[in-house]
Design a protein around this motif. Structure first.
Motif, PDB file in Angstrom:
ATOM      1  N   LYS A 169      -1.012   2.205 -18.891  1.00  0.00           N
ATOM      2  CA  LYS A 169      -0.349   1.353 -18.325  1.00  0.00           C
ATOM      3  C   LYS A 169      -0.551  -0.056 -18.402  1.00  0.00           C
ATOM      4  O   LYS A 169      -1.597  -0.672 -18.060  1.00  0.00           O
ATOM      5  N   LEU A 170       0.427  -1.167 -18.831  1.00  0.00           N
ATOM      6  CA  LEU A 170       0.008  -2.453 -19.068  1.00  0.00           C
ATOM      7  C   LEU A 170      -0.128  -3.173 -17.712  1.00  0.00           C
ATOM      8  O   LEU A 170       0.734  -3.028 -16.793  1.00  0.00           O
ATOM      9  N   ASN A 171      -1.251  -3.928 -17.593  1.00  0.00           N
ATOM     10  CA  ASN A 171      -1.617  -4.993 -16.236  1.00  0.00           C
ATOM     11  C   ASN A 171      -1.376  -4.163 -15.084  1.00  0.00           C
ATOM     12  O   ASN A 171      -0.483  -4.875 -14.000  1.00  0.00           O
ATOM     13  N   ASN A 172      -2.020  -3.157 -14.860  1.00  0.00           N
ATOM     14  CA  ASN A 172      -1.710  -2.199 -13.361  1.00  0.00           C
ATOM     15  C   ASN A 172      -2.970  -1.405 -13.166  1.00  0.00           C
ATOM     16  O   ASN A 172      -2.812  -0.211 -13.536  1.00  0.00           O
ATOM     17  N   GLY A 173      -3.815  -1.984 -12.470  1.00  0.00           N
ATOM     18  CA  GLY A 173      -5.052  -1.066 -11.930  1.00  0.00           C
ATOM     19  C   GLY A 173      -4.799  -0.901 -10.504  1.00  0.00           C
ATOM     20  O   GLY A 173      -5.601  -0.220  -9.920  1.00  0.00           O
ATOM     21  N   PHE A 174      -3.688  -1.393  -9.769  1.00  0.00           N
ATOM     22  CA  PHE A 174      -3.542  -0.932  -8.566  1.00  0.00           C
ATOM     23  C   PHE A 174      -2.555   0.357  -8.241  1.00  0.00           C
ATOM     24  O   PHE A 174      -3.229   1.117  -7.461  1.00  0.00           O
ATOM     25  N   ASN A 175      -1.603   0.694  -8.994  1.00  0.00           N
ATOM     26  CA  ASN A 175      -0.704   1.722  -8.706  1.00  0.00           C
ATOM     27  C   ASN A 175      -0.164   2.363  -9.896  1.00  0.00           C
ATOM     28  O   ASN A 175       1.041   2.632  -9.936  1.00  0.00           O
ATOM     29  N   MET A 192       1.069  -1.234   0.094  1.00  0.00           N
ATOM     30  CA  MET A 192       0.016   0.004  -0.034  1.00  0.00           C
ATOM     31  C   MET A 192       0.797   1.461   0.021  1.00  0.00           C
ATOM     32  O   MET A 192       0.265   2.369   0.138  1.00  0.00           O
ATOM     33  N   LYS A 193       1.953   1.088  -0.123  1.00  0.00           N
ATOM     34  CA  LYS A 193       3.012   2.399  -0.177  1.00  0.00           C
ATOM     35  C   LYS A 193       2.824   3.203  -1.453  1.00  0.00           C
ATOM     36  O   LYS A 193       2.180   2.792  -2.361  1.00  0.00           O
ATOM     37  N   ARG A 194       2.985   4.596  -0.969  1.00  0.00           N
ATOM     38  CA  ARG A 194       2.605   5.690  -2.114  1.00  0.00           C
ATOM     39  C   ARG A 194       3.896   6.058  -2.358  1.00  0.00           C
ATOM     40  O   ARG A 194       4.260   7.630  -1.800  1.00  0.00           O
ATOM     41  N   LEU A 248       4.882  10.954   7.840  1.00  0.00           N
ATOM     42  CA  LEU A 248       4.484  10.715   6.680  1.00  0.00           C
ATOM     43  C   LEU A 248       3.110  10.180   6.629  1.00  0.00           C
ATOM     44  O   LEU A 248       2.349  10.739   5.916  1.00  0.00           O
ATOM     45  N   ASP A 249       2.741   9.521   7.633  1.00  0.00           N
ATOM     46  CA  ASP A 249       1.203   8.755   7.637  1.00  0.00           C
ATOM     47  C   ASP A 249       0.191   9.798   7.917  1.00  0.00           C
ATOM     48  O   ASP A 249      -0.692  10.034   7.274  1.00  0.00           O
ATOM     49  N   GLY A 250       0.641  10.939   8.638  1.00  0.00           N
ATOM     50  CA  GLY A 250      -0.214  12.306   8.910  1.00  0.00           C
ATOM     51  C   GLY A 250      -0.318  12.966   7.617  1.00  0.00           C
ATOM     52  O   GLY A 250      -1.401  13.359   7.392  1.00  0.00           O
ATOM     53  N   PHE A 251       0.763  13.272   7.024  1.00  0.00           N
ATOM     54  CA  PHE A 251       0.666  13.898   5.548  1.00  0.00           C
ATOM     55  C   PHE A 251      -0.218  13.154   4.677  1.00  0.00           C
ATOM     56  O   PHE A 251      -0.905  13.916   3.778  1.00  0.00           O
TER      57      PHE A 251
END
Length: 765
Positions: free
Chosen positions: A683-689, A216-218, A277-280
């Motif tokens: 983007k090929l094969n990536n609906g997650f990120n 789940m990292k951004r 970072l989490d608060g941001f």
């Protein structure tokens, strides 16, 4: 994963007796018709936000027989016979055992009957408590991690085939495909091994949690955070202020301090006035980081101007839930329209049996509903969402006797909500404003509808023939009068339908229907209380021949635009063309999803979603020089650009092998010179990120009229691209800086947690 997973809805609701009943589950009857009543087992999941429904089988249910829906997708919970379905088909069960779950978007209601009155009350109270909790959590940023946490927990539970609370690499791969990502096997296995602390080729509870955390990292948010936080990886109030300044927001230390205290998760960091970072991330995912200007989510515009100075949310064939040939007519369609902020609804009134007028799309196979039932729904729901005027557009196909019945029902049911005289007792010199209070009514007392009706013409006339008077209903508790100029033939079964009874005609207070001859004639002699209506083709012709003349007409009078009647599938026209000329009542088929309705939702998304949006100043002046075709006479120009990433896009179907190849298209809808669209690569094969890091730039001549539509689609080389999600808003309500866009489905429901992340820069040229 764990069947004893923590209850994620905060506040200890798991100890509530009503919630306990829901967690244990109940057998409830699902009611769809008199003959279709099937028992289902409904149970609230441990996450506290999803409800599972299973058919009742003696053995384990077959694949695909389990249905899950989210508390987040519930619009309302009604007890008793408070739906059209239960009023028709629920009489086999006592009213005290019945309840209805109303979903957001266009998903059909779920009508249920419990085994006992007590059980029905438990579920009704429990659902209301959970809905209130969700509503309370949507505003604070704390809600967003729970969306992702609950979402990933459900996916893990489904991927754990042997239910041993451990995940093999194969199960992890299955899980990844469930969440719309076809991750490279080598990279996925490296991530798997990194989390497999016990080295047994199985991820256990805390290891799965770590895997999901890494997943789940951004990265784009981390990069942004480190750009401002420096080497210590912590944002001070001063550093946060620098970020806010670049965002175009209030950047003083006091404001930065408030943000830290609101969004930071660590109490220790709060004490030192620092943001981690989490608060941001929480801040950027909250309403404070939304692309929509939050000041525009309330009624912020001047509501004291004449009605003709506003765009007014208007529905066509409101009673239909599907196409106009064989679709169902339903009172629920009126409720949904009102809850979307619609302020003008249509009632096609025909002769019914037993002396009772009915509503349906005449001479078609659409089902019929009682006029009386619709008026009761208008009384009960017209002002639940917005307190501003409602217009009832009555298309009358009834004879004199049933016209009198219509008037009797409106007066008896609506009471003093119905406006039956001018507000000051004088002949109007201009239309009143949306917030004028009728005599004897106070602002705090609530408002009523304005009504708009029209009688059939003798023998039937073409669109250009003479019109009969008609009425339109007003607000603040009372209706006024408008007209529907569609000329139709008198029904054969009603010989006297060509006449309009005095009682119905007398409901016309402010707007009399008059035949349109020319813009010159209308601008020269049409009175303030008169109006014209135009088909979409007639309106386009006027736009082409004399766009500025139509603008000046709409600065003084109301005009209603309606779709051509020959559209079998109830498709819509482009409303933007009509708004460009200042047309107020641009009627659309609300039951037909598509980009046209996306524009309508975007237009009326602002000003508190009250259904009234003030037109730009250059559309309100009687001496307006604005040309809606070229855009000359507007205020612009503007320039804008954006950089885009996406997160957790939904799968288009349940097949594990189905992974989207997403791209984003940004569309500008406005005057002809501004209408354009640009899109990213797919983007090929990536609906997650997926991450594009592309810049799309636009120049706008008339930004005050422009709508911006962000669309995500699944690229297909051999056929049409599939729709994934969208969000539309007015350009002037778009905020600069780094912003999240929370995507909506085709029917306008939330696709949480699916988002776009954009960087917007806009400036005058």
């Amino acid at each position: 994963m764990d069947s004893q997973a923590p209850f994620l809805v905060l506040g200890g609701e798991q100890d509530d007796e009503d919630i306990k009943v829901m967690l244990n589950g109940s057998f409830l009857w699902k009611i769809k018709s008199r003959r279709r009543k099937k028992e289902r087992f409904y149970r609230l999941q441990e996450d506290g936000l999803t409800i599972l429904s299973e058919r009742c089988f003696k053995r384990a249910p077959p694949e695909g027989q389990i249905v899950v829906f989210s508390i987040m997708h519930i619009e309302a919970m009604r007890e008793g016979y408070q739906s059209e379905g239960l009023r028709k088909h629920g009489r086999y069960f006592p009213e005290t055992q019945c309840l209805t779950i109303v979903f957001k978007g266009r998903r059909k209601n779920l009508d249920l009957a419990a085994q006992s009155e007590e059980e029905a009350k438990r579920w009704a109270r429990g659902l209301k408590k959970l809905m209130a909790k969700v509503e309370a959590m949507i505003c604070p940023p704390l809600f967003f991690p729970y969306i992702s946490g609950i979402w990933i927990h459900d996916i893990l539970h489904r991927a754990d085939k042997n239910k041993d609370n451990k995940m093999s690499f194969k199960e992890i791969k299955d899980m990844l495909k469930m969440i719309n990502i076809d991750m490279n096997d080598i990279y996925a296995y490296q991530l798997f091994q990194e989390c497999d602390k016990s080295s047994n080729d199985r991820l256990e509870e805390h290891e799965i949690e770590e895997f999901c955390t890494l997943l789940m990292k951004r990265p784009e948010l981390e990069e942004l955070f480190h750009r401002y936080s420096g080497q210590d990886c912590v944002l001070s109030a001063k550093e946060l202020g620098a970020f806010l300044q670049d965002q175009g927001e209030v950047a003083d230390l006091a404001h930065a301090h408030r943000i830290i205290q609101t969004y930071e998760l660590s109490e220790k960091a709060k004490q030192h006035d620092r943001m981690m970072l989490d608060g941001f991330m929480m801040y950027l995912l909250s309403a404070a980081g939304d692309i929509l200007n939050q000041e525009h989510t309330n009624v912020y515009q001047d509501m004291s101007q004449p009605l003709c100075h506003y765009f007014i949310s208007t529905s066509h064939n409101t009673y239909l839930t599907d196409n106009q040939i064989g679709g169902a007519s339903s009172t629920e369609a009126y409720i949904r329209a009102f809850m979307e902020g619609c302020r003008c609804v249509e009632l096609d009134c025909w002769e019914g049996s037993n002396g009772e007028p009915i509503i349906y799309h005449g001479h078609t196979l659409t089902s019929k509903i009682l006029f009386r039932d619709v008026i009761e729904i208008i009384r009960d729901y017209a002002f639940k969402h917005s307190s501003y005027p409602v217009i009832l557009s009555l298309e009358n196909h009834c004879g004199l006797e049933q016209q009198v019945t219509m008037v009797r029902h409106m007066k008896a049911i609506l009471g003093d909500m119905l406006l039956t005289q001018t507000l000051d007792g004088q002949v109007p010199k201009e239309l009143p404003s949306p917030e004028v209070t009728p005599p004897g009514n106070s602002r705090g007392r609530g408002r009523g509808p304005w009504q708009h009706s029209h009688g059939l013409l003798q023998g039937g006339f073409s669109e250009r023939g003479p019109r009969a008077p008609s009425s339109m209903v007003s607000s603040h508790g009372h209706p006024w009068a408008l007209s529907d100029p569609i000329a139709v033939c008198a029904p054969r079964q009603a010989k006297d339908a060509a006449q309009l009874c005095p009682q119905l005609s007398d409901l016309v207070v402010y707007c009399q229907a008059v035949p349109f001859q020319s813009l010159a004639q209308a601008l020269g002699s049409q009175q303030a209380g008169q109006m014209c209506s135009f088909s979409e083709s007639k309106a386009r012709k006027l736009l082409k021949e004399s766009g500025n003349g139509l603008v000046r007409y709409n600065a003084q009078h109301l005009s209603r635009i309606y779709p051509l009647g020959l559209k079998m599938n109830s498709s819509n026209y482009n409303p933007q063309e009509m708004w460009n000329a200042g047309c107020q009542l641009v009627a659309l088929n609300f039951q037909t999803p598509g980009w046209e309705m996306d524009l309508n939702h975007g237009r009326f998304l602002v000003n508190g979603r009250c259904g009234y949006v003030l037109k730009p100043s250059f559309l309100r002046s009687r001496q307006a020089s604005f040309d809606p075709e070229s855009g000359r006479g507007g205020v612009g120009p503007m320039w804008a650009r954006g950089v885009i990433t996406a997160q957790q896009l939904p799968k288009l179907n349940d097949k594990k092998s189905s992974i989207v190849d997403p791209f984003v298209r940004v569309e500008i809808h406005g005057v002809r010179a501004d209408c354009t669209s640009k899109q990213t690569e797919y983007k090929l094969n990536n609906g997650f990120n997926p991450r594009w890091d592309e810049t799309l730039s636009f120049q706008l001549r008339v930004p005050e009229l422009a709508l911006v539509r962000f669309v995500v689609e699944d690229y297909d080389a051999t056929s049409c691209n599939d729709f994934v999600g969208q969000f539309t808003l007015p350009f002037i309500s778009l905020r600069e800086g780094y912003r999240h866009i929370h995507l909506l489905s085709r029917d306008g429901a939330s696709l949480a947690p699916a988002t776009l992340f954009v960087h917007i820069k806009a400036k005058k040229m």
